[in-house]
Design an enzyme around this catalytic site. Structure first.
Site, mmCIF file in Angstrom:
data_model
loop_
_atom_site.group_PDB
_atom_site.id
_atom_site.type_symbol
_atom_site.label_atom_id
_atom_site.label_comp_id
_atom_site.label_asym_id
_atom_site.label_seq_id
_atom_site.Cartn_x
_atom_site.Cartn_y
_atom_site.Cartn_z
ATOM 1 N N SER A 1 -35.865 5.432 3.505
ATOM 2 C CA SER A 1 -36.203 5.695 4.899
ATOM 3 C C SER A 1 -37.638 6.217 5.012
ATOM 4 O O SER A 1 -38.564 5.535 4.593
ATOM 5 C CB SER A 1 -35.173 6.655 5.500
ATOM 6 O OG SER A 1 -35.298 6.747 6.896
ATOM 7 N N ASP B 1 -30.158 -2.151 11.313
ATOM 8 C CA ASP B 1 -31.045 -1.019 11.076
ATOM 9 C C ASP B 1 -32.248 -1.136 12.010
ATOM 10 O O ASP B 1 -32.818 -2.216 12.175
ATOM 11 C CB ASP B 1 -31.502 -1.025 9.612
ATOM 12 C CG ASP B 1 -32.127 0.287 9.169
ATOM 13 O OD1 ASP B 1 -33.015 0.796 9.880
ATOM 14 O OD2 ASP B 1 -31.742 0.794 8.104
ATOM 15 N N HIS C 1 -28.516 1.905 9.397
ATOM 16 C CA HIS C 1 -29.336 2.852 8.653
ATOM 17 C C HIS C 1 -28.451 3.894 7.949
ATOM 18 O O HIS C 1 -27.596 4.518 8.578
ATOM 19 C CB HIS C 1 -30.296 3.558 9.617
ATOM 20 C CG HIS C 1 -31.444 4.224 8.939
ATOM 21 N ND1 HIS C 1 -32.525 3.526 8.438
ATOM 22 C CD2 HIS C 1 -31.703 5.532 8.688
ATOM 23 C CE1 HIS C 1 -33.392 4.375 7.918
ATOM 24 N NE2 HIS C 1 -32.913 5.600 8.050
#
Length: 329
Positions: free
Chosen positions: A169, A265, A295
């Site tokens: 991330s 995502d 995500h």
């Protein structure tokens, strides 16, 4: 596109393709929306990190990179096999958290898995986060932590010719930025960059259309995180590629990449575009897209086969980069 999972898309009336949840991730429908705020972030930052108890064949210890001018002492979390050897590869890792929270302990399980499966040393950096510490604090910390690991290679038992840089991330975005910086400096050359649904492009806050069935990281959070990290309005002019790697114009000569992301995502489009630009510049890039995955799916539903396959693909890329024939002890 390499490593694309089976499709979970359906065609709605009018021919529009709608992505549904992966069959193993349907419980994600019940994940409540969490919207970041300064108060929420301050509470998260105050939490004491809690790690897992490692298995007997893995050692975990914290070390500290001495302070330097403009930078306080920096904690790094070191994972290594209990059986000492002088030639282990290094996986240098950066945690997620939208640039505004997080710690290495968040990835304890994955880091332990890399140690056991690859026989590698993992060093995860506890970089400073925004809004108290905006850019370039995190990148400075990431750079300092890697230099410390190389300087202490003998103590750590690592082979400095076999280094991979990666993150998840925001940590994936930070890893990409670090690779750009290392390339431009020409002193340290990793073998691979592992970017797990990386946060690469501040201009994503300007997009009006996003994937269906997003969970965990929502547009509001994305704007909050980028604004805090940049200390400027995301999407504005003057943002550099060290701040947002997608701003890079010339990707020629970068080290090979592995990029993984799900179709639901928020970062799906920017990650695929980053992979496209790497490939267009002649950079080897393996792209693994998981249909119907949102995500953080691999951390939230770690026991599912789709999450385990996602982690396995990362380790396969690392194993190949390091020249390992199979799992190492």
């Amino acid at each position: 596109t390499g490593g694309v999972g089976r499709s979970h898309a359906r065609v709605a009336a009018g021919g529009e393709t709608m992505t549904t949840f992966h069959s193993e991730l349907r419980a994600g429908r019940f994940i409540p929306p969490v919207r970041l705020s300064r108060f929420f972030v301050e509470m998260m930052q105050k939490q004491r990190p809690t790690g897992v108890v490692p298995p007997e064949d893995v050692l975990i210890e914290d070390a500290f990179v001495p302070a330097s001018e403009g930078r306080p002492a920096l904690r790094v979390r070191v994972y290594r096999p209990s059986k000492a050897r002088p030639d282990r590869p290094l996986v240098y890792w950066m945690h997620g958290g939208g640039y505004v929270y997080g710690n290495p302990e968040m990835d304890d399980t994955q880091s332990i898995g890399k140690v056991r499966d690859l026989g590698a040393v993992v060093v995860s950096v506890d970089y400073r986060v925004a809004p108290k510490n905006p850019y370039p604090a995190a990148l400075d910390d990431a750079h300092a932590g890697l230099e410390w690991a190389i300087e202490n290679a003998e103590m750590l038992g690592i082979d400095t010719t076999r280094i991979a840089v990666g993150g998840v991330s925001a940590g994936g975005g930070l890893a990409a930025a670090l690779v750009l910086k290392l390339h431009d400096e020409g002193v340290i050359t990793p073998l691979l960059q592992v970017l797990v649904y990386p946060m690469l492009d501040d201009r994503s806050v300007l997009r009006k259309h996003h994937p269906k069935n997003m969970r965990v990281w929502l547009p509001q959070n994305n704007r909050f995180g980028w604004r805090a990290y940049l200390a400027a309005e995301p999407g504005s002019s003057g943002i550099t590629d060290y701040q947002a790697p997608a701003r890079r114009h010339d990707f020629t000569g970068l080290v090979p990449a592995w990029i993984g992301v799900g179709t639901t995502d928020l970062f799906h489009d920017e990650d695929l575009e980053y992979a496209r630009q790497l490939k267009a510049a002649g950079v080897s890039c393996s792209l693994h897209v998981v249909e119907g995955a949102f995500h953080g799916f691999d951390a939230i539903f770690r026991s599912t086969s789709v999450a385990q396959e996602f982690e396995s693909r990362q380790r396969e890329a690392l194993r190949e980069a390091f020249g390992l024939a199979g799992p190492k002890g």
